[in-house]
Enzyme design. Structure first.
Site, mmCIF file in Angstrom:
data_model
loop_
_atom_site.group_PDB
_atom_site.id
_atom_site.type_symbol
_atom_site.label_atom_id
_atom_site.label_comp_id
_atom_site.label_asym_id
_atom_site.label_seq_id
_atom_site.Cartn_x
_atom_site.Cartn_y
_atom_site.Cartn_z
ATOM 1 N N LYS A 125 48.122 47.735 13.117
ATOM 2 C CA LYS A 125 47.767 47.566 14.563
ATOM 3 C C LYS A 125 48.456 49.146 15.021
ATOM 4 O O LYS A 125 49.203 49.377 14.410
ATOM 5 C CB LYS A 125 48.075 46.470 15.116
ATOM 6 C CG LYS A 125 47.058 45.532 15.011
ATOM 7 C CD LYS A 125 46.914 44.265 15.829
ATOM 8 C CE LYS A 125 45.886 43.112 15.490
ATOM 9 N NZ LYS A 125 46.120 41.891 15.955
ATOM 10 N N ARG A 181 48.788 37.284 9.358
ATOM 11 C CA ARG A 181 47.271 37.590 9.122
ATOM 12 C C ARG A 181 47.199 39.274 8.688
ATOM 13 O O ARG A 181 47.581 39.962 9.415
ATOM 14 C CB ARG A 181 46.449 37.507 10.139
ATOM 15 C CG ARG A 181 44.765 37.838 10.150
ATOM 16 C CD ARG A 181 44.286 37.813 11.479
ATOM 17 N NE ARG A 181 42.906 38.102 11.275
ATOM 18 C CZ ARG A 181 42.360 39.240 11.385
ATOM 19 N NH1 ARG A 181 42.925 40.257 11.775
ATOM 20 N NH2 ARG A 181 40.968 39.484 11.305
HETATM 21 N N1 HH2 Z 1 43.366 40.628 15.040
HETATM 22 C C1 HH2 Z 1 42.433 40.841 14.982
HETATM 23 C C2 HH2 Z 1 41.160 40.191 14.617
HETATM 24 N N2 HH2 Z 1 41.334 38.844 14.557
HETATM 25 N N3 HH2 Z 1 42.650 36.951 15.050
HETATM 26 C C3 HH2 Z 1 43.999 36.549 15.268
HETATM 27 N N4 HH2 Z 1 44.234 35.158 15.041
HETATM 28 N N5 HH2 Z 1 45.066 37.455 15.360
HETATM 29 C C4 HH2 Z 1 45.047 38.525 15.550
HETATM 30 O O1 HH2 Z 1 45.946 39.230 15.659
HETATM 31 C C5 HH2 Z 1 43.559 39.043 15.165
HETATM 32 C C6 HH2 Z 1 42.638 38.216 14.726
HETATM 33 C C7 HH2 Z 1 41.926 42.462 15.110
HETATM 34 O O2 HH2 Z 1 42.132 43.022 13.397
HETATM 35 P P1 HH2 Z 1 40.998 43.327 12.624
HETATM 36 O O3 HH2 Z 1 40.241 42.040 12.218
HETATM 37 O O4 HH2 Z 1 41.394 43.794 11.349
HETATM 38 O O5 HH2 Z 1 39.939 44.262 13.315
HETATM 39 P P2 HH2 Z 1 38.699 44.308 14.107
HETATM 40 O O6 HH2 Z 1 38.790 43.184 15.313
HETATM 41 O O7 HH2 Z 1 38.519 45.668 14.646
HETATM 42 O O8 HH2 Z 1 37.634 43.624 13.164
#
Ligand code: HH2
Length: 287
Positions: free
Chosen positions: A227, A261
């Protein structure tokens, strides 16, 4: 939350009962064109399936499938499109051997996929009308994440008087709402939502106080992987944040997080193996 049979802390997670006696790794598979760190890499179902299998082989304890990006500024997608992304991947992974989580905030998507997943991870903490009702009668685990605002606008001007107290109060409120819907306590996980309507300083404050968030007893999940806050700390671009992300995951675990995660399972697993080897020894070996 304790498992009724053994007395040890465990998370009921669909077909699985996950022990919470060591930190768990949730591996991320984004089936999206626009995710912030891996957008487009696994949009093709075959690529997503292969990636999920690879992360499981690398030691992920849970695989989290997402069909909609929630990065700051992301445009929402409809339920039909989200389902079209998730469906073929889920259909190919019934035998993965580890629980599958679906990262969604839409009750329609939850209802449709409920019998094929073990966990629902909702960045909106099941606040959509009908979301808690959609999952209540199932056995899936639920992750309640804190977010101020919504992804399109959440980073414009996040404000808190006391970010730790407000996030903790919100998450306790959502867990209590779940219990009122008849959801067993051992199905509930909470997450402070790093980067979701928070400044760099808010994120740092939350990371320093993961122990306060964990104090009421709900297992805490953290998502720090790759992040922007890791970029700011290390000065690295998004493709080069593995080391910083592993350090952050480890710090969160030391402070009491039970699930991390992450995108980089192999590196995180090694760090947590070191942590576990040291921390699981309670007595010095006999001389
Ligand atoms: N962060 C993201 C997505 N889902 N779920 C939980 N529980 N906690 C988090 O911190 C979290 C999450 C964002 O990361 P990512 O899925 O890699 O990116 P994107 O939302 O752009 O797909």
């Amino acid at each position: 939350m304790k498992n009724a049979a053994s007395g040890a802390p465990a998370l009921r997670c669909g077909r699985f009962l996950l022990p919470l006696t060591r930190p768990l790794i949730m591996g991320v598979v984004n089936i999206t064109p626009d995710s912030f760190s891996d957008g487009g890499a696994h949009l093709d179902p075959a690529a997503a399936i292969e990636h999920a299998r690879r992360l499981a082989a690398e030691g992920a304890d849970i695989i989290d499938l997402g069909g909609e990006s929630t990065r700051p500024g992301a445009q929402p997608v409809g339920a039909a499109q989200e389902l079209a992304r998730l469906d073929p991947v889920l259909a190919a992974l019934p035998d993965l051997g580890v629980p599958i989580s679906v990262d969604t905030s839409k009750p329609d998507v939850m209802r449709t996929l409920l019998d094929r997943c073990d966990m629902v991870n909702d960045v909106n903490a099941f606040r959509a009308v009908g979301a808690l009702e959609a999952v209540a009668a199932s056995a899936v685990a639920l992750c309640f994440m804190h977010m101020q605002g919504e992804p399109r606008t959440m980073q414009l001007s996040p404000r808190y008087d006391d970010v730790v107290a407000e996030v903790r109060g919100f998450l306790e409120g959502r867990a209590a709402a779940a219990c009122r819907h008849g959801i067993a306590r051992d199905r509930i996980v909470i997450d402070p939502g790093f980067g979701f309507g928070k400044t760099y300083e808010h994120n740092l404050e939350l990371l320093r106080h993961v122990g306060d968030l964990a104090a009421p007893g709900w297992p805490v999940l953290v998502g720090l992987s790759r992040k922007a806050m890791i970029g700011r700390m290390t000065g690295r671009d998004v493709g080069d944040r593995v080391n910083g992300s592993v350090a952050a995951a480890l710090l969160a675990v030391v402070r009491g997080a039970r699930i991390v995660r992450v995108h980089d399972v192999r590196a995180t697993r090694d760090a947590l193996a070191v942590f576990h080897a040291v921390e699981s020894v309670t007595q010095p070996p006999a001389a």
